[in-house]
Design a protein around this motif. Sequence first.
Motif, short mmCIF file in Angstrom:
data_model
loop_
_atom_site.label_atom_id
_atom_site.label_comp_id
_atom_site.label_asym_id
_atom_site.label_seq_id
_atom_site.Cartn_x
_atom_site.Cartn_y
_atom_site.Cartn_z
N ASP A 67 0.81 -1.23 0.00
CA ASP A 67 0.00 0.00 0.00
C ASP A 67 0.84 1.28 0.00
O ASP A 67 0.30 2.38 -0.14
N GLY A 68 2.14 1.14 0.18
CA GLY A 68 3.01 2.30 0.08
C GLY A 68 3.11 3.14 1.33
O GLY A 68 3.62 4.26 1.28
N THR A 69 2.68 2.62 2.47
CA THR A 69 2.71 3.40 3.71
C THR A 69 3.93 3.10 4.58
O THR A 69 4.13 3.75 5.60
N MET A 105 8.29 -10.41 3.89
CA MET A 105 7.31 -10.76 4.93
C MET A 105 6.32 -9.63 5.22
O MET A 105 5.39 -9.80 5.99
N GLU A 106 6.53 -8.48 4.61
CA GLU A 106 5.66 -7.33 4.84
C GLU A 106 4.22 -7.64 4.43
O GLU A 106 3.98 -8.33 3.44
N ALA A 107 3.27 -7.13 5.19
CA ALA A 107 1.86 -7.35 4.87
C ALA A 107 1.51 -6.68 3.54
O ALA A 107 1.91 -5.55 3.27
N LYS A 111 -4.44 4.72 -8.08
CA LYS A 111 -3.54 5.23 -7.04
C LYS A 111 -2.18 4.54 -7.15
O LYS A 111 -2.09 3.36 -7.52
N ARG A 112 -1.12 5.27 -6.79
CA ARG A 112 0.23 4.71 -6.75
C ARG A 112 0.73 4.66 -5.31
O ARG A 112 0.45 5.57 -4.54
N PRO A 113 1.50 3.61 -4.97
CA PRO A 113 2.10 3.58 -3.63
C PRO A 113 3.10 4.73 -3.46
O PRO A 113 3.86 5.03 -4.38
N LYS A 114 3.08 5.35 -2.29
CA LYS A 114 4.02 6.45 -2.03
C LYS A 114 5.43 5.93 -1.75
O LYS A 114 6.41 6.64 -1.98
N TYR A 115 5.51 4.70 -1.25
CA TYR A 115 6.81 4.13 -0.87
C TYR A 115 6.90 2.71 -1.38
O TYR A 115 6.10 1.85 -0.99
N SER A 116 7.85 2.45 -2.27
CA SER A 116 7.97 1.14 -2.91
C SER A 116 9.39 0.56 -2.84
O SER A 116 9.73 -0.33 -3.61
#
Length: 284
Positions: free
Chosen positions: A108-110, A118-120, A249-254
Motif C-alpha cells: 500500500d506504500g505506507t 514478509m511485509e503485509a 492510485k500509486r504507492p508512495k513508498y515502494s
Amino acid sequence: MQKILVTGAGGQLGLELQAIAKQHPQFEFIFTDREELPLNDLDTIATGLNNIRPDIIISAGAYTAVDKAETEKELVDVVNHLAVAELAKWAAIHTAKLIHISTDYVFDGTSKTPLSEMEATAPINWYGETKLRGEQALLRYLPEGIIIRTAWVYSEFGTNFVKTMLRLMNEKDTISVVNDQIGSPTYASDLAEVIMAIIVSEKWEPGIFHYSNNGEISWYDFAKAIQEISGLGCEVYGVTSDQFPTLAKRPKYSLLNKTKIQETYHVVIPHWKDSLERMLTTYI
C-alpha cells in the motif's frame, strides 16, 4: 537439453531475456507472446504447455497498463491471476520449475523502511490486486515456485518511464515529475541476468524474493538523472502526486529490501544510476 519457456516475450523483460539467451546454449528457449500462448484464453494454456513441454517456465507476461486496468478489470484478473494459476497447476502436475514476476504494487506504500518479503500486502489499485491474486494462486498450486517482486522496470525496449522522459525532454523546455513517490528502478537487463543466475545455480529456493537496483530515489530524482546523463536541456521540476492525478492510485513508498535474494543467490545488485548509464549508453 532443458527447455525454458518465457511468456510475455514481447515485453521489456521478455526481450531482455531474448537478448541474453545466446549466452546460455545449454538451454532451449521458447519465447511466447499473445499469439503463441494467449494468457487471456485460459482454455488454451494447458494445451499450449502440453505442446511445448517446458522444464522451466519464466512467467513474465502480464497486463501492466496500471491506469487502464481500472476499466478492464475482468481481463486484468484473467491475465494477472487466473492465467498464473493455470501455469502453476501445469507445472505442479509435470514437475516443472516456475519463476513468476510480480510487483511492488502488492503493497500500500505506507511503509517507512525498505519492504521485506514478509511485509503485509494491501494493494491500492486493481493492477496490484490482481498481481497479488496471481502470487497467491501460484503459492497455492505450486509451493515449490519462485516469485520475484520487482519495481519501476525500464529498458531500451517497449514503453517505460525512461523512454517517455527522453521523448518529453526532446519535445519540451520544461516538464514536471512527481517527487513524493519513493523507490528504486529496475533495469530489465539486470533482472533478466538475476533470473538466469537462479536457474543455473545449484540451488532452488522456493518462495518470494524482492529485486530492484540499489539506491533510493523519487521519480523526480530519476528524471533528473535521465536529463543529466542524456545531456538534454529540458528543465525538470518536482510536483506532488496530488498535482498529477491518475486513474489508479500509486504507492508512495515502494523501496524493496533485497537482502534475501542477495544472501540466497549471492547476486550482485548494481546501483540504479550505474544501470541507467548503461541503458542510456546503449539506447541513445
